[in-house]
Design an enzyme around this catalytic site. Sequence first.
Site, PDB file in Angstrom:
ATOM      1  N   GLU A   1       7.862   0.376  -1.197  1.00 55.31           N
ATOM      2  CA  GLU A   1       7.050   0.390   0.027  1.00 55.31           C
ATOM      3  C   GLU A   1       7.987   0.546   1.233  1.00 55.31           C
ATOM      4  O   GLU A   1       7.633   1.156   2.232  1.00 55.31           O
ATOM      5  CB  GLU A   1       6.257  -0.914   0.145  1.00 55.31           C
ATOM      6  CG  GLU A   1       5.446  -0.994   1.435  1.00 55.31           C
ATOM      7  CD  GLU A   1       4.526  -2.203   1.501  1.00 55.31           C
ATOM      8  OE1 GLU A   1       3.868  -2.513   0.485  1.00 55.31           O
ATOM      9  OE2 GLU A   1       4.472  -2.841   2.571  1.00 55.31           O
TER      10      GLU A   1
ATOM     11  N   ARG B   1      -1.015   1.802   2.835  1.00 56.77           N
ATOM     12  CA  ARG B   1       0.358   1.893   3.384  1.00 56.77           C
ATOM     13  C   ARG B   1       0.758   3.339   3.712  1.00 56.77           C
ATOM     14  O   ARG B   1       1.905   3.733   3.509  1.00 56.77           O
ATOM     15  CB  ARG B   1       1.382   1.276   2.417  1.00 56.77           C
ATOM     16  CG  ARG B   1       1.153  -0.166   2.077  1.00 56.77           C
ATOM     17  CD  ARG B   1       1.180  -1.102   3.292  1.00 56.77           C
ATOM     18  NE  ARG B   1       0.730  -2.423   2.890  1.00 56.77           N
ATOM     19  CZ  ARG B   1      -0.525  -2.862   3.047  1.00 56.77           C
ATOM     20  NH1 ARG B   1      -1.454  -2.101   3.622  1.00 56.77           N
ATOM     21  NH2 ARG B   1      -0.861  -4.053   2.655  1.00 56.77           N
TER      22      ARG B   1
ATOM     23  N   SER C   1       7.389  -6.919   1.376  1.00 54.40           N
ATOM     24  CA  SER C   1       7.206  -6.477  -0.016  1.00 54.40           C
ATOM     25  C   SER C   1       8.035  -5.221  -0.240  1.00 54.40           C
ATOM     26  O   SER C   1       7.878  -4.241   0.484  1.00 54.40           O
ATOM     27  CB  SER C   1       5.748  -6.130  -0.286  1.00 54.40           C
ATOM     28  OG  SER C   1       4.946  -7.252  -0.088  1.00 54.40           O
TER      29      SER C   1
HETATM   30  C1  LIG Z   1       8.642 -11.103   6.166  1.00 55.22           C
HETATM   31  C2  LIG Z   1       7.838  -9.825   6.175  1.00 55.22           C
HETATM   32  C3  LIG Z   1       6.489  -9.864   5.853  1.00 55.22           C
HETATM   33  C4  LIG Z   1       5.728  -8.688   5.852  1.00 55.22           C
HETATM   34  N1  LIG Z   1       4.403  -8.776   5.533  1.00 55.22           N
HETATM   35  C5  LIG Z   1       3.649  -7.653   5.557  1.00 55.22           C
HETATM   36  C6  LIG Z   1       2.246  -7.705   5.229  1.00 55.22           C
HETATM   37  O1  LIG Z   1       1.679  -8.765   4.978  1.00 55.22           O
HETATM   38  N2  LIG Z   1       1.550  -6.545   5.255  1.00 55.22           N
HETATM   39  C7  LIG Z   1       2.136  -5.343   5.560  1.00 55.22           C
HETATM   40  O2  LIG Z   1       1.431  -4.324   5.564  1.00 55.22           O
HETATM   41  N3  LIG Z   1       3.443  -5.265   5.845  1.00 55.22           N
HETATM   42  C8  LIG Z   1       4.214  -6.372   5.852  1.00 55.22           C
HETATM   43  N4  LIG Z   1       5.552  -6.290   6.149  1.00 55.22           N
HETATM   44  C9  LIG Z   1       6.157  -4.968   6.396  1.00 55.22           C
HETATM   45  C10 LIG Z   1       6.143  -4.497   7.868  1.00 55.22           C
HETATM   46  O3  LIG Z   1       6.116  -5.600   8.757  1.00 55.22           O
HETATM   47  C11 LIG Z   1       4.970  -3.560   8.147  1.00 55.22           C
HETATM   48  O4  LIG Z   1       5.013  -2.403   7.348  1.00 55.22           O
HETATM   49  C12 LIG Z   1       4.921  -3.128   9.636  1.00 55.22           C
HETATM   50  O5  LIG Z   1       3.721  -2.431   9.867  1.00 55.22           O
HETATM   51  C13 LIG Z   1       6.090  -2.212  10.012  1.00 55.22           C
HETATM   52  O6  LIG Z   1       6.117  -2.114  11.416  1.00 55.22           O
HETATM   53  P1  LIG Z   1       7.473  -1.855  12.187  1.00 55.22           P
HETATM   54  O7  LIG Z   1       7.139  -1.720  13.634  1.00 55.22           O
HETATM   55  O8  LIG Z   1       8.496  -2.862  11.852  1.00 55.22           O
HETATM   56  O9  LIG Z   1       7.861  -0.423  11.616  1.00 55.22           O
HETATM   57  P2  LIG Z   1       9.299   0.116  11.182  1.00 55.22           P
HETATM   58  O10 LIG Z   1       9.816  -0.678  10.037  1.00 55.22           O
HETATM   59  O11 LIG Z   1      10.165   0.231  12.371  1.00 55.22           O
HETATM   60  O12 LIG Z   1       8.909   1.577  10.665  1.00 55.22           O
HETATM   61  C14 LIG Z   1       8.106   1.715   9.497  1.00 55.22           C
HETATM   62  C15 LIG Z   1       7.571   3.157   9.439  1.00 55.22           C
HETATM   63  O13 LIG Z   1       6.679   3.358  10.528  1.00 55.22           O
HETATM   64  C16 LIG Z   1       7.120   4.445  11.346  1.00 55.22           C
HETATM   65  N5  LIG Z   1       6.875   4.083  12.764  1.00 55.22           N
HETATM   66  C17 LIG Z   1       7.189   2.931  13.388  1.00 55.22           C
HETATM   67  N6  LIG Z   1       6.784   2.966  14.660  1.00 55.22           N
HETATM   68  C18 LIG Z   1       6.201   4.183  14.858  1.00 55.22           C
HETATM   69  C19 LIG Z   1       5.600   4.835  15.963  1.00 55.22           C
HETATM   70  N7  LIG Z   1       5.477   4.258  17.161  1.00 55.22           N
HETATM   71  N8  LIG Z   1       5.120   6.102  15.785  1.00 55.22           N
HETATM   72  C20 LIG Z   1       5.227   6.711  14.578  1.00 55.22           C
HETATM   73  N9  LIG Z   1       5.798   6.152  13.489  1.00 55.22           N
HETATM   74  C21 LIG Z   1       6.270   4.889  13.631  1.00 55.22           C
HETATM   75  C22 LIG Z   1       8.614   4.606  11.068  1.00 55.22           C
HETATM   76  O14 LIG Z   1       9.027   5.932  11.283  1.00 55.22           O
HETATM   77  C23 LIG Z   1       8.681   4.209   9.598  1.00 55.22           C
HETATM   78  O15 LIG Z   1       8.363   5.306   8.766  1.00 55.22           O
HETATM   79  C24 LIG Z   1       6.331  -7.448   6.163  1.00 55.22           C
HETATM   80  C25 LIG Z   1       7.697  -7.420   6.506  1.00 55.22           C
HETATM   81  C26 LIG Z   1       8.434  -8.595   6.516  1.00 55.22           C
HETATM   82  C27 LIG Z   1       9.904  -8.527   6.893  1.00 55.22           C
END
Ligand SMILES: Cc1cc2nc3c(=O)[nH]c(=O)nc-3n(C[C@H](O)[C@H](O)[C@H](O)COP(=O)(O)OP(=O)(O)OC[C@H]3O[C@@H](n4cnc5c(N)ncnc54)[C@H](O)[C@@H]3O)c2cc1C
Length: 301
Positions: A294, A174, A224
């Site tokens: 996380e 992560r 999580s």
């Molecule tokens: C129901 C549910 C289930 C989930 N299951 C999982 C799972 O099984 N495994 C898992 O790993 N995660 C899981 N997650 C968490 C989440 O979906 C992941 O961490 C995902 O990778 C975050 O992506 P995001 O685009 O939503 O990022 P955001 O939430 O928008 O951002 C997260 C971080 O990434 C950075 N970021 C985002 N986009 C960029 C970019 N283009 N360039 C640089 N930095 C960037 C942001 O600055 C921030 O620090 C879950 C979430 C939910 C709500």
Amino acid sequence: MRELTERLRAFASPERVLEDEPMSRHTTFRLGGPADVLFLPASAEETARAIQAARALNEPCFVMGNGSNLLVKDGGVRGLVIEIGEPMSGIAVEGTTVRAQAGASLTHLAREAAAASLQGLAFASGIPGSVGGAVAMNAGAYGGEIKDVLTRTLVLEHGTPVWKTAEELHLSYRNSDVLRQGLIVLEAEFGLAPGDREAILAEMSELARRRREKQPLTMPSAGSTFKRPEGHFAGALIEASGLKGFKVGGAQVSELHAGFIVNAGGATARDVLDLIEAVTARVRADSGVTLEPEVRVIGEE
Ligand SMILES: Cc1cc2nc3c(=O)[nH]c(=O)nc-3n(C[C@H](O)[C@H](O)[C@H](O)COP(=O)(O)OP(=O)(O)OC[C@H]3O[C@@H](n4cnc5c(N)ncnc54)[C@H](O)[C@@H]3O)c2cc1C
């Protein structure tokens, strides 16, 4: 109108430059105060220009994807929030290589790979993030993680787009140099293996079934809440402390999966933060393990 808004609207259409935009509309937790200015870029060039504009005005800048791992505080976010999403979500398949813009959804990416009979991304199909967020967080599930399939990434480094190999980004649990160094993911390339389309689709629907059974997918959350502590599972420790269903205001430890904090209705970020603190203190007292969030917390009180 803010000066920053004016500068962005000089090169981007007004509906992609939003002022005082509630972050509750842009996070899966469905909570969080307003961003001073929220911008949805349609290209790498627009992303770079927006960062330049913020810098010239001494405004802070935060880049997000789908907001599925974010907890935005109730006072909102000062300066500029750049949301890399739908306007930058192209996906192209060439041989066994899949290239995606940072705003593509992981689920869409996994479906496109399956449609091209390419295996390696089934694990990502139910993760509700963007490609950019998944690379930044090294998202993973069910034994797979982005690190296993990522070959290279186009990042914005000091305002210039550069390709970095996966090794150069040091993806770990992560975490990655994208987060550590504040890089911005514009595109990512994945190296997959030929596979059987029906088998990949069957694997994806089996993983979706497991998610629906185990996770509170019908309630707003950021997935999580805590990282997996070495040698333990956060959910199991929280459940062992008798905290399933425990509430602070509108924030609740999920009844279905204690590793998730959900917005049970009208939760504030303060509720979630207080609940995180209460859970961390109780688990530490009961098991000696210190849980670490996380979810990424941004903004001000
Ligand atoms: C129901 C549910 C289930 C989930 N299951 C999982 C799972 O099984 N495994 C898992 O790993 N995660 C899981 N997650 C968490 C989440 O979906 C992941 O961490 C995902 O990778 C975050 O992506 P995001 O685009 O939503 O990022 P955001 O939430 O928008 O951002 C997260 C971080 O990434 C950075 N970021 C985002 N986009 C960029 C970019 N283009 N360039 C640089 N930095 C960037 C942001 O600055 C921030 O620090 C879950 C979430 C939910 C709500």
